[in-house]
Design a protein around this motif. Sequence first.
Motif, PDB file in Angstrom:
ATOM      1  N   CYS A 220       0.830  -1.215   0.000  1.00  0.00           N
ATOM      2  CA  CYS A 220       0.000   0.000   0.000  1.00  0.00           C
ATOM      3  C   CYS A 220       0.861   1.260   0.000  1.00  0.00           C
ATOM      4  O   CYS A 220       0.530   2.251  -0.667  1.00  0.00           O
ATOM      5  N   ALA A 224       0.812   3.939  -2.982  1.00  0.00           N
ATOM      6  CA  ALA A 224       0.557   5.355  -2.672  1.00  0.00           C
ATOM      7  C   ALA A 224       1.614   6.236  -3.330  1.00  0.00           C
ATOM      8  O   ALA A 224       1.314   7.330  -3.834  1.00  0.00           O
ATOM      9  N   LEU A 250      -4.468   2.247   2.063  1.00  0.00           N
ATOM     10  CA  LEU A 250      -3.935   3.036   0.946  1.00  0.00           C
ATOM     11  C   LEU A 250      -4.257   4.513   1.136  1.00  0.00           C
ATOM     12  O   LEU A 250      -3.393   5.383   0.923  1.00  0.00           O
ATOM     13  N   GLU A 251      -5.482   4.825   1.567  1.00  0.00           N
ATOM     14  CA  GLU A 251      -5.859   6.216   1.803  1.00  0.00           C
ATOM     15  C   GLU A 251      -4.983   6.844   2.884  1.00  0.00           C
ATOM     16  O   GLU A 251      -4.555   8.004   2.766  1.00  0.00           O
ATOM     17  N   LYS A 253      -1.903   5.944   3.654  1.00  0.00           N
ATOM     18  CA  LYS A 253      -0.550   6.122   3.112  1.00  0.00           C
ATOM     19  C   LYS A 253      -0.483   7.343   2.198  1.00  0.00           C
ATOM     20  O   LYS A 253       0.511   8.078   2.200  1.00  0.00           O
ATOM     21  N   LEU A 254      -1.527   7.572   1.426  1.00  0.00           N
ATOM     22  CA  LEU A 254      -1.571   8.762   0.576  1.00  0.00           C
ATOM     23  C   LEU A 254      -1.540  10.033   1.417  1.00  0.00           C
ATOM     24  O   LEU A 254      -0.837  10.998   1.089  1.00  0.00           O
TER      25      LEU A 254
END
Length: 547
Positions: A220, A224, A250-251, A253-254
Amino acid sequence: MNYKILKIHPRDNVFVALKNLKKGERLVHENKEILILENIPAKHKFSKNNLLPGDGIIMYGTLVGKANTTITKGSRLTIANVAHQTTSFSKKEIISDWDAPNVNKWKSKTFMGYHRKDGQVGTANYWLVIPLVFCENRNVEVMKYAFLEELGFTKPNPYKNYVRQMVNLYQQGKEIDIEYAKIANPELENSSLFAHVDGIKFLTHTGGCGGTRQDSEMLCTLLAGYVTNPNVAGATILSLGCQNAQISILEEKLQNINPDFGKPVYYLEHQKEGTEQNMITKAIQKTFTGLVEANKTERKPAPLSKLTIGLECGGSDGFSGISSNPAVGQVSDLIVALGGKTILAEFPELCGVEQELINRCQSNAISDKFINLMQSYAASAEAVDSGFDMNPSPGNIKDGLITDAMKSAGAAKKGGTSPVVDVLDYAEYAKKNGLNLLCTPGNDVESTTALAGSGANIILFTTGLGTPTGNPITPVIKISSNTSLAKRMIDIIDIDTGEVITGQKTIKQMGEDLLDFIIEIASGRKKTKAQQLNQDDFIPWKRGVSL
């Protein structure tokens, strides 16, 4: 200068054969005669002095091995008479001064790039379609088949006609023996519908579930980085729903990379959407909407300080450390002096030059992180009986790189001479201007995959033996260490640095030529050979031992 042999550093006790040397040849170096005692192929090394068992082999001014047996002056170094050996490393010993190159020639130069809301500038404009888990690979492939040819983002496969000719011969009862001397390989043209989009890239992988939770989390983090990379306009993310690599991770990590992240990202979860048809049709609709949005961004001038250059090598030979790698190091220094970023990867190939890099770190905190990562990596390798000394491949050894330290001393030349401003663990994003060190394996594709995930918008890839490696989102410029390779594999090599070996050009001149070529690639005026071949290699590292 003697263009048959080279002593790289004043401290060295070995020579590099620049051409094939024959037994009995008498050469002169620094007014001293050297008798060649055996045939020595170009790229290989031979002893400057008589060496006894245990004596150190010095090359690039550093320890790269030790003699296993008595080696007579003028004899070839081989895996039979030389073993891997390096010097130990410790805390910062000195504060290194840097003599930055003159960059007046490039200060006013720009490249034509895609400006992102977060201040980054892309050298390309791609839309990504990514699965969070291998279960969605097939759906990604179905979307790929539906999109690429219809939108003009692919080119005809020239080998189809070749197969068709064989079918015809077989049906006619004739011998299936036809030479296809020249297969057309036209450059990939942009879709006229989306003139400002360079393509849609469909990534697949074998991760996201099973293995360890760390593997999924690192995946992830890497993904990202790909979505954050300035060469990406946005992404469509396919999730099954029950896997370890969750959308929420993932969100997160972004957000960690960039709290002001402003690109469109569409998430679809298969177990919520129901049927494959529902899933894929919605994903296609979202992706098409994203392409419309991405097409609104056009190339505009950007300073060279907006370049982030990944530094990589693969299929190295005995010339890599004296031609292509130093030329790339010259580029790294130029980019750093211009205010840009460079990223040197492949930690197993920094073995033996650790102290030099430690001394170049701007702070103790940075050098301590490098030391800890190197020691941890080396210990993990040794725990499975695969130490760094086992890094050279059969191809490396055949072409003159007989110890890992010898290979590493040459590979590190890609990092130039500038200070180290940061040390990044695998999948960390580069944020500091200057030279960054990135912990990756020496494996070509795992390493280039990581460089793009850490923000590289151009990758320089040196090779002495040849490799087709490319990347889905970041142009990979392939740089040959020798002219023979450049002529033999013309379809994969972009730049030939063989003129350094023959003395026709200096490292400085070659580095400047390479920077000019980078500007053309970054501006989209030229395509790399890997782009022309659509060579989109993507292999995440599972953080096990990979040299």
